[in-house]
Design an enzyme around this catalytic site. Structure first.
Site, PDB file in Angstrom:
ATOM      1  N   ASN A  29     -40.437   9.655  -9.334  1.00 41.94           N
ATOM      2  CA  ASN A  29     -40.401   8.720 -10.462  1.00 41.94           C
ATOM      3  C   ASN A  29     -41.590   9.035 -11.393  1.00 41.94           C
ATOM      4  OD1 ASN A  29     -41.088   6.390 -12.032  1.00 41.94           O
ATOM      5  ND2 ASN A  29     -39.780   5.143 -10.717  1.00 41.94           N
ATOM      6  N   ASP A  54     -43.224   1.156  -1.422  1.00 41.30           N
ATOM      7  CA  ASP A  54     -41.944   0.449  -1.369  1.00 41.30           C
ATOM      8  C   ASP A  54     -42.185  -0.958  -1.914  1.00 41.30           C
ATOM      9  OD1 ASP A  54     -39.205   0.701  -0.852  1.00 41.30           O
ATOM     10  OD2 ASP A  54     -39.370  -0.439   1.000  1.00 41.30           O
ATOM     11  N   THR A  55     -41.226  -1.437  -2.692  1.00 34.13           N
ATOM     12  CA  THR A  55     -41.396  -2.721  -3.382  1.00 34.13           C
ATOM     13  C   THR A  55     -40.194  -3.611  -3.157  1.00 34.13           C
ATOM     14  OG1 THR A  55     -42.759  -1.748  -5.121  1.00 34.13           O
ATOM     15  CG2 THR A  55     -41.630  -3.787  -5.682  1.00 34.13           C
ATOM     16  N   GLY A 100     -35.244  -2.678 -13.313  1.00 35.77           N
ATOM     17  CA  GLY A 100     -35.000  -3.590 -12.188  1.00 35.77           C
ATOM     18  C   GLY A 100     -34.892  -5.045 -12.616  1.00 35.77           C
ATOM     19  N   ASP A 105     -37.137  -6.829 -14.019  1.00 40.98           N
ATOM     20  CA  ASP A 105     -38.106  -7.185 -15.074  1.00 40.98           C
ATOM     21  C   ASP A 105     -37.588  -8.225 -16.074  1.00 40.98           C
ATOM     22  OD1 ASP A 105     -40.166  -5.670 -14.101  1.00 40.98           O
ATOM     23  OD2 ASP A 105     -39.943  -4.024 -15.523  1.00 40.98           O
ATOM     24  N   LYS A 130     -48.244  -4.939 -18.157  1.00 42.14           N
ATOM     25  CA  LYS A 130     -47.546  -5.054 -16.867  1.00 42.14           C
ATOM     26  C   LYS A 130     -48.300  -4.267 -15.788  1.00 42.14           C
ATOM     27  CE  LYS A 130     -43.505  -3.919 -14.189  1.00 42.14           C
ATOM     28  NZ  LYS A 130     -42.336  -3.081 -14.000  1.00 42.14           N
TER      29      LYS A 130
HETATM   30  P1  IMP Z   1     -38.940   0.755  -5.227  1.00 42.85           P
HETATM   31  O1  IMP Z   1     -39.387   0.573  -3.817  1.00 42.85           O
HETATM   32  O2  IMP Z   1     -40.090   0.937  -6.181  1.00 42.85           O
HETATM   33  O3  IMP Z   1     -37.893   1.808  -5.383  1.00 42.85           O
HETATM   34  O4  IMP Z   1     -38.271  -0.636  -5.669  1.00 42.85           O
HETATM   35  C1  IMP Z   1     -37.104  -1.149  -5.047  1.00 42.85           C
HETATM   36  C2  IMP Z   1     -36.371  -2.049  -6.027  1.00 42.85           C
HETATM   37  O5  IMP Z   1     -37.197  -3.176  -6.368  1.00 42.85           O
HETATM   38  C3  IMP Z   1     -36.034  -1.383  -7.361  1.00 42.85           C
HETATM   39  O6  IMP Z   1     -34.793  -0.740  -7.315  1.00 42.85           O
HETATM   40  C4  IMP Z   1     -36.009  -2.561  -8.304  1.00 42.85           C
HETATM   41  O7  IMP Z   1     -34.774  -3.214  -8.242  1.00 42.85           O
HETATM   42  C5  IMP Z   1     -37.063  -3.485  -7.739  1.00 42.85           C
HETATM   43  N1  IMP Z   1     -38.376  -3.266  -8.398  1.00 42.85           N
HETATM   44  C6  IMP Z   1     -39.417  -2.544  -7.917  1.00 42.85           C
HETATM   45  N2  IMP Z   1     -40.449  -2.586  -8.758  1.00 42.85           N
HETATM   46  C7  IMP Z   1     -40.044  -3.344  -9.798  1.00 42.85           C
HETATM   47  C8  IMP Z   1     -40.687  -3.745 -11.004  1.00 42.85           C
HETATM   48  O8  IMP Z   1     -41.844  -3.413 -11.315  1.00 42.85           O
HETATM   49  N3  IMP Z   1     -39.948  -4.530 -11.822  1.00 42.85           N
HETATM   50  C9  IMP Z   1     -38.679  -4.921 -11.538  1.00 42.85           C
HETATM   51  N4  IMP Z   1     -38.044  -4.555 -10.444  1.00 42.85           N
HETATM   52  C10 IMP Z   1     -38.724  -3.775  -9.571  1.00 42.85           C
END
Ligand code: IMP
Length: 192
Positions: free
Chosen positions: A9, A68-69, A149, A151, A171
């Site tokens: 990314n 991971d988020t 996502g 946001d 942000k």
């Molecule tokens: P990842 O682990 O960063 O790939 O995040 C997993 C999912 O969480 C993403 O596909 C988004 O749907 C959501 N996500 C993660 N970070 C954000 C953010 O900063 N804003 C909005 N959605 C987020």
């Protein structure tokens, strides 16, 4: 110091390169020739982040960090959480996920939510985790066109705009990922 960030990314890579001193060289998965899908099969953010950082260390020999988020909504008992990317199904779009969330919260007055990021770092055989949290609430409808996502429906506490209405630098300063990255950077600076 050379370290891999287990992602492709570009936005995330730029965000961290801007914060790190020049002596720390960050490489992406593409740059080390890692093209295989790393399956995120854990039930926690910590577990999924660790799967990615361990994979790079074990298969490619590099020190590595991975993130991971998840979006954790209070009345949904922490859902969608670790399943945020596939809340509305395996290949769901951001819009489908947002719409499912708005439907799930229809008529709800408690709209408290938080984003949580976990970074797993595998360095010199040592395992470290860094967490960043951003508290806020889910709006009644989508607003703004920046970011990605969830946001457009997430309004952080203390602000009257959603993440999708803010410029990226604002942000980045207050977000879950920004906060976790700042902790990682402080740790790496001491090692460099
Ligand atoms: P990842 O682990 O960063 O790939 O995040 C997993 C999912 O969480 C993403 O596909 C988004 O749907 C959501 N996500 C993660 N970070 C954000 C953010 O900063 N804003 C909005 N959605 C987020």
């Amino acid at each position: 110091m050379k370290i891999v960030f287990a992602t492709n990314n570009k936005h995330k890579v730029k965000e961290i390169k801007d914060l790190l001193p020049s002596g720390i060289q960050v490489m992406t998965l593409d740059e080390i020739g890692c093209n295989e899908e790393i399956e995120e099969t854990a039930a926690t953010l910590e577990g999924n982040a660790k799967i990615k950082s361990d994979h790079v260390k074990e298969e490619y020999g590099y020190d590595c960090f991975a993130d991971d988020t998840g979006l954790e909504v209070e009345v949904l008992e922490g859902a969608p959480g670790v399943y945020s990317a596939r809340y509305a199904g395996e290949n769901a779009t951001f819009e489908e996920n947002v719409n499912k969330l708005l439907d799930a919260l229809e008529g709800q007055s408690n709209r408290k939510a938080r984003f949580r990021t976990v970074i797993s770092l595998n360095i010199n055989g040592e395992q470290q985790y860094f967490e960043g949290v951003c508290n806020g609430e889910i709006e009644l409808s989508a607003k703004g066109s920046q970011g990605f996502g969830y946001d457009p429906v997430f309004k952080p506490d203390g602000y009257d705009q959603t993440f999708a209405e803010m410029d990226l630098s604002t942000k980045g300063r207050i977000s879950h990922r920004g906060r976790a990255v700042q902790k990682l950077v402080e740790f790496l600076k001491k090692k460099a």
